[in-house]
Design a protein around this motif. Structure first.
Motif, PDB file in Angstrom:
ATOM      1  N   PHE A   4      64.305  13.844  -7.123  1.00 35.43           N
ATOM      2  CA  PHE A   4      65.157  12.805  -6.534  1.00 35.43           C
ATOM      3  C   PHE A   4      64.564  12.413  -5.185  1.00 35.43           C
ATOM      4  O   PHE A   4      64.369  13.275  -4.327  1.00 35.43           O
ATOM      5  CB  PHE A   4      66.578  13.314  -6.278  1.00 35.43           C
ATOM      6  CG  PHE A   4      67.328  13.735  -7.515  1.00 35.43           C
ATOM      7  CD1 PHE A   4      67.102  14.974  -8.099  1.00 35.43           C
ATOM      8  CD2 PHE A   4      68.268  12.899  -8.083  1.00 35.43           C
ATOM      9  CE1 PHE A   4      67.797  15.376  -9.218  1.00 35.43           C
ATOM     10  CE2 PHE A   4      68.975  13.286  -9.211  1.00 35.43           C
ATOM     11  CZ  PHE A   4      68.730  14.520  -9.783  1.00 35.43           C
ATOM     12  N   LYS A   5      64.294  11.137  -5.033  1.00 41.66           N
ATOM     13  CA  LYS A   5      63.943  10.641  -3.695  1.00 41.66           C
ATOM     14  C   LYS A   5      65.184   9.974  -3.120  1.00 41.66           C
ATOM     15  O   LYS A   5      65.733   9.049  -3.729  1.00 41.66           O
ATOM     16  CB  LYS A   5      62.799   9.635  -3.751  1.00 41.66           C
ATOM     17  CG  LYS A   5      62.359   9.189  -2.352  1.00 41.66           C
ATOM     18  CD  LYS A   5      61.201   8.228  -2.382  1.00 41.66           C
ATOM     19  CE  LYS A   5      61.686   6.798  -2.439  1.00 41.66           C
ATOM     20  NZ  LYS A   5      60.611   5.821  -2.205  1.00 41.66           N
ATOM     21  N   VAL A   6      65.619  10.451  -1.974  1.00 39.28           N
ATOM     22  CA  VAL A   6      66.852   9.947  -1.367  1.00 39.28           C
ATOM     23  C   VAL A   6      66.507   9.189  -0.092  1.00 39.28           C
ATOM     24  O   VAL A   6      65.862   9.732   0.806  1.00 39.28           O
ATOM     25  CB  VAL A   6      67.820  11.105  -1.023  1.00 39.28           C
ATOM     26  CG1 VAL A   6      69.115  10.562  -0.430  1.00 39.28           C
ATOM     27  CG2 VAL A   6      68.103  11.944  -2.263  1.00 39.28           C
ATOM     28  N   GLN A   7      66.927   7.941  -0.020  1.00 42.67           N
ATOM     29  CA  GLN A   7      66.816   7.154   1.216  1.00 42.67           C
ATOM     30  C   GLN A   7      68.234   6.859   1.676  1.00 42.67           C
ATOM     31  O   GLN A   7      69.075   6.450   0.861  1.00 42.67           O
ATOM     32  CB  GLN A   7      66.082   5.843   0.951  1.00 42.67           C
ATOM     33  CG  GLN A   7      64.639   6.028   0.520  1.00 42.67           C
ATOM     34  CD  GLN A   7      64.072   4.761  -0.066  1.00 42.67           C
ATOM     35  OE1 GLN A   7      64.293   4.442  -1.218  1.00 42.67           O
ATOM     36  NE2 GLN A   7      63.329   4.019   0.729  1.00 42.67           N
ATOM     37  N   PHE A  19      64.399  11.975   2.114  1.00 39.62           N
ATOM     38  CA  PHE A  19      63.994  13.321   1.746  1.00 39.62           C
ATOM     39  C   PHE A  19      63.837  13.397   0.234  1.00 39.62           C
ATOM     40  O   PHE A  19      64.374  12.582  -0.507  1.00 39.62           O
ATOM     41  CB  PHE A  19      64.965  14.388   2.274  1.00 39.62           C
ATOM     42  CG  PHE A  19      66.388  14.267   1.797  1.00 39.62           C
ATOM     43  CD1 PHE A  19      67.289  13.436   2.440  1.00 39.62           C
ATOM     44  CD2 PHE A  19      66.848  15.025   0.724  1.00 39.62           C
ATOM     45  CE1 PHE A  19      68.615  13.333   2.020  1.00 39.62           C
ATOM     46  CE2 PHE A  19      68.176  14.948   0.297  1.00 39.62           C
ATOM     47  CZ  PHE A  19      69.060  14.098   0.944  1.00 39.62           C
TER      48      PHE A  19
ATOM     49  N   MET B   1      74.683   3.784   3.725  1.00 40.85           N
ATOM     50  CA  MET B   1      73.992   3.429   2.474  1.00 40.85           C
ATOM     51  C   MET B   1      73.054   4.545   2.057  1.00 40.85           C
ATOM     52  O   MET B   1      72.503   5.238   2.877  1.00 40.85           O
ATOM     53  CB  MET B   1      73.145   2.172   2.691  1.00 40.85           C
ATOM     54  CG  MET B   1      73.867   0.879   2.466  1.00 40.85           C
ATOM     55  SD  MET B   1      74.737   0.838   0.908  1.00 40.85           S
ATOM     56  CE  MET B   1      73.524   1.395  -0.258  1.00 40.85           C
ATOM     57  N   ALA B   2      72.913   4.677   0.778  1.00 42.10           N
ATOM     58  CA  ALA B   2      71.912   5.613   0.267  1.00 42.10           C
ATOM     59  C   ALA B   2      71.380   5.082  -1.055  1.00 42.10           C
ATOM     60  O   ALA B   2      72.123   4.495  -1.839  1.00 42.10           O
ATOM     61  CB  ALA B   2      72.519   6.998   0.080  1.00 42.10           C
ATOM     62  N   MET B   3      70.110   5.265  -1.253  1.00 45.89           N
ATOM     63  CA  MET B   3      69.480   4.870  -2.513  1.00 45.89           C
ATOM     64  C   MET B   3      68.702   6.068  -3.030  1.00 45.89           C
ATOM     65  O   MET B   3      67.911   6.664  -2.288  1.00 45.89           O
ATOM     66  CB  MET B   3      68.551   3.682  -2.281  1.00 45.89           C
ATOM     67  CG  MET B   3      67.937   3.106  -3.529  1.00 45.89           C
ATOM     68  SD  MET B   3      69.123   2.287  -4.620  1.00 45.89           S
ATOM     69  CE  MET B   3      69.086   0.628  -3.966  1.00 45.89           C
ATOM     70  N   ILE B   4      68.961   6.418  -4.279  1.00 45.63           N
ATOM     71  CA  ILE B   4      68.294   7.580  -4.857  1.00 45.63           C
ATOM     72  C   ILE B   4      67.463   7.136  -6.051  1.00 45.63           C
ATOM     73  O   ILE B   4      67.940   6.403  -6.915  1.00 45.63           O
ATOM     74  CB  ILE B   4      69.333   8.636  -5.319  1.00 45.63           C
ATOM     75  CG1 ILE B   4      70.143   9.148  -4.121  1.00 45.63           C
ATOM     76  CG2 ILE B   4      68.645   9.783  -6.041  1.00 45.63           C
ATOM     77  CD1 ILE B   4      71.222  10.140  -4.501  1.00 45.63           C
ATOM     78  N   GLN B   5      66.221   7.583  -6.068  1.00 46.05           N
ATOM     79  CA  GLN B   5      65.364   7.384  -7.236  1.00 46.05           C
ATOM     80  C   GLN B   5      65.203   8.737  -7.917  1.00 46.05           C
ATOM     81  O   GLN B   5      64.716   9.679  -7.298  1.00 46.05           O
ATOM     82  CB  GLN B   5      63.988   6.863  -6.818  1.00 46.05           C
ATOM     83  CG  GLN B   5      64.005   5.548  -6.061  1.00 46.05           C
ATOM     84  CD  GLN B   5      64.313   4.362  -6.947  1.00 46.05           C
ATOM     85  OE1 GLN B   5      64.257   4.462  -8.173  1.00 46.05           O
ATOM     86  NE2 GLN B   5      64.653   3.238  -6.338  1.00 46.05           N
ATOM     87  N   PHE B   6      65.633   8.797  -9.157  1.00 41.75           N
ATOM     88  CA  PHE B   6      65.541  10.053  -9.911  1.00 41.75           C
ATOM     89  C   PHE B   6      64.466   9.931 -10.982  1.00 41.75           C
ATOM     90  O   PHE B   6      64.364   8.905 -11.659  1.00 41.75           O
ATOM     91  CB  PHE B   6      66.891  10.364 -10.569  1.00 41.75           C
ATOM     92  CG  PHE B   6      66.814  11.420 -11.647  1.00 41.75           C
ATOM     93  CD1 PHE B   6      66.562  12.739 -11.325  1.00 41.75           C
ATOM     94  CD2 PHE B   6      66.988  11.090 -12.983  1.00 41.75           C
ATOM     95  CE1 PHE B   6      66.476  13.718 -12.320  1.00 41.75           C
ATOM     96  CE2 PHE B   6      66.913  12.051 -13.982  1.00 41.75           C
ATOM     97  CZ  PHE B   6      66.661  13.363 -13.650  1.00 41.75           C
ATOM     98  N   ARG B   7      63.673  10.971 -11.098  1.00 40.22           N
ATOM     99  CA  ARG B   7      62.739  11.102 -12.219  1.00 40.22           C
ATOM    100  C   ARG B   7      62.917  12.481 -12.799  1.00 40.22           C
ATOM    101  O   ARG B   7      62.826  13.468 -12.068  1.00 40.22           O
ATOM    102  CB  ARG B   7      61.284  10.976 -11.755  1.00 40.22           C
ATOM    103  CG  ARG B   7      60.822   9.575 -11.483  1.00 40.22           C
ATOM    104  CD  ARG B   7      59.460   9.587 -10.835  1.00 40.22           C
ATOM    105  NE  ARG B   7      59.021   8.236 -10.576  1.00 40.22           N
ATOM    106  CZ  ARG B   7      58.146   7.574 -11.338  1.00 40.22           C
ATOM    107  NH1 ARG B   7      57.603   8.163 -12.372  1.00 40.22           N
ATOM    108  NH2 ARG B   7      57.801   6.341 -11.051  1.00 40.22           N
ATOM    109  N   LEU B  26      75.777   8.387   2.043  1.00 39.94           N
ATOM    110  CA  LEU B  26      75.190   9.597   1.470  1.00 39.94           C
ATOM    111  C   LEU B  26      76.274  10.502   0.891  1.00 39.94           C
ATOM    112  O   LEU B  26      76.107  11.094  -0.170  1.00 39.94           O
ATOM    113  CB  LEU B  26      74.386  10.351   2.534  1.00 39.94           C
ATOM    114  CG  LEU B  26      73.451  11.424   2.003  1.00 39.94           C
ATOM    115  CD1 LEU B  26      72.378  10.828   1.107  1.00 39.94           C
ATOM    116  CD2 LEU B  26      72.791  12.168   3.151  1.00 39.94           C
TER     117      LEU B  26
END
Lengths: 253, 238
Positions: A4-7, A19, B1-7, B26
């Motif tokens: 997970f990349k969290v911004q 992170f 705001m938070a943006m999560i990229q999951f792989r 968050l």
């Protein structure tokens, strides 16, 4: 591992921070956590790209949480971002967002690469009750000393370190004065995390780390150190990582 | 705001896939859980396609919902005859996984499922088969004639795609009962909220839904653009 990349909008940065969270596939939550701090001027992907630390962590059922510290110097910079407060913000918030991460001391470990080792020992000295183990690789643990030799022109670092830390005098006595803070912890009878420091035999950080080892030995701190073949580079650090993790995680003796 | 990229690889796909998640912040206040808009994209899109086209962060902030955007590639979000079990992933494996680790509510009244194009068709079928998944559904620009029209014979490539997803016998009674939108609509029940906008024969689908006593729906002949979709979701949340 799941990634997970969290911004997010950081309270302390007044801007965006990021992170990475890596969850093991072979363990059940709550997961042990390896808090991984990258080197100066890098970001959270650095140690992930150049070492097998994720594989080593997953073998031990650990999650990895890796903040991107601003400029990677783990301090609230004199001229710059609040890099240390940001890491502490991630330390506080990541387990609340990812409910599978353990916050218990016995499940919490720190690992820092190069300057990340300064952040590692800084956190370990400030909150020894939070971490069971902490290790640095080729790290300027005693940044007050590093700044003092920089001021004499005897260190390779440049103006960016002055921008970040100010001076040895300014940094002395702060939360970043790691040696003083470890001494304080000992005086107060606080249980230190299990500590480790590794470096390369042709590493420019070797003299500083040898000095730290001597100081910790004099203080009677139980301490693991190892010198591997090589310089200040990932090829030197990666082969030592598993041994260090096993040392940090082993049952009390 | 938070943006999560999951792989990661989540059962039952067990195959590395991506999910993009926009969150109002968050952490939700007071240890609460986020409401969730599951937003299914069009055919072939990666998980961040909608967040590139639309301001999903703003949508998340304005509605107080986490917007979860999985990818469905070329699956029609179905358990493919020759491929992966996307339907079980979207309705089961993925929500379970994400709710276990992130502060996302599992209560029906806190969950909403919208889709665009292929995602509209996916959202529609989930509403019909598993209405308890969400409190409201939005189906935008869906091809409701997917199994009943002549389109499946329009080209060898498209026929190949259809057989990959649905099997060789595209006329089988078992398949039509399970996947034909008209048959599903005729048997619909227990859907508190449904938006149907755009798409082929959407009016006919709306008419079938209207015959059910416990399906509440809104039909618009237009509105398959992603911007409209988000506008309608915001309006619904207000």
């Amino acid at each position: 591992m799941s990634f997970f990349k969290v911004q997010f909008r950081s309270d302390v940065l007044s801007g965006e921070g990021e992170f990475g969270v890596f969850l093991p596939r072979n363990a059940q939550p709550p997961y042990k956590v390896l808090w991984l701090l990258h080197g100066a001027f890098g970001d959270f992907t650095e140690s992930i790209q150049y070492t097998s630390v994720l594989m080593y962590a997953e073998r031990r059922g650990m999650a990895v949480v890796a903040p991107s510290s601003y400029m990677g110097v783990y301090t609230d910079m004199v001229y710059g971002e609040k890099g240390y407060s940001f890491v502490k913000e991630v330390l506080e918030k990541a387990p609340k967002l990812f409910r599978c991460l353990s916050e218990k001391r016995e499940d919490s470990y720190l690992m820092g690469i190069s300057m990340g080792g300064h952040g590692t020992f800084k956190l370990a000295a400030e909150m020894p009750e939070r971490f069971r183990g902490a290790c640095g690789f080729s790290s300027p643990v005693d940044m007050v000393y590093t700044m003092s030799i920089l001021e004499k022109g005897e260190h390779f670092g440049g103006h960016e370190l002055f921008d970040a830390f100010g001076s040895s005098a300014a940094y002395s006595g702060t939360v970043g004065d790691v040696i003083s803070n470890l001494k304080r912890d000992l005086r107060e009878g606080r249980q230190l995390p299990r500590l480790a420091l590794c470096w390369g035999d042709s590493d420019h950080a070797a003299p500083e780390d040898e000095r730290v080892k001597e100081i910790l030995d004099q203080l009677g701190v139980k301490f693991y150190s190892r010198v591997g073949p090589g310089g200040h580079e990932f090829d030197t650090w990666d082969p030592m990582m598993q041994e260090v993790l096993d040392y940090l995680m082993k049952e009390e003796d | 705001m938070a943006m999560i990229q999951f792989r990661g690889s989540v059962p039952p796909l067990n195959n590395a896939k991506r999910v993009t998640i926009a969150m109002p912040d968050l952490l939700p206040a007071d240890g609460r859980l986020w409401r969730v808009l599951w937003l299914l994209g069009d055919e072939g899109e990666m998980s961040d396609a909608l967040s590139r086209k639309l301001d999903t962060e703003a949508l998340s902030r304005r509605t107080g919902c986490a917007v979860v955007m999985p990818e469905g590639l070329h699956s029609d979000y179905e358990n493919m005859q020759r491929g992966l079990r996307w339907y079980d992933y979207i309705t089961g494996g993925l929500p379970r996984y994400l709710r276990d680790i992130l502060p996302l509510s599992s209560a029906r009244e806190d969950n909403f499922l919208f889709g665009i194009g292929m995602g509209g068709l996916g959202a529609f079928r989930i509403a019909m088969r598993d209405p308890g998944f969400a409190a409201a559904y939005g189906c935008f620009g869906a091809d409701f004639d997917v199994l009943s029209g002549d389109e499946k014979h329009s080209s060898p490539e498209y026929l190949h795609r259809m057989r990959t997803i649905y099997g060789d016998d595209l006329e089988s009674e078992e398949l039509l009962e399970r996947a034909d939108p008209y048959r599903l609509a005729a048997a619909a029940s227990d859907i508190p909220g449904m938006l149907i906008a755009g798409g082929s024969s959407a009016g006919k689908i709306a008419e079938l839904l209207g015959r059910s006593g416990d399906v509440s729906y809104v039909y618009s002949p237009d509105g398959s653009s992603p911007v409209t979709v988000l506008g309608m979701f915001e309006k619904m949340m207000r």
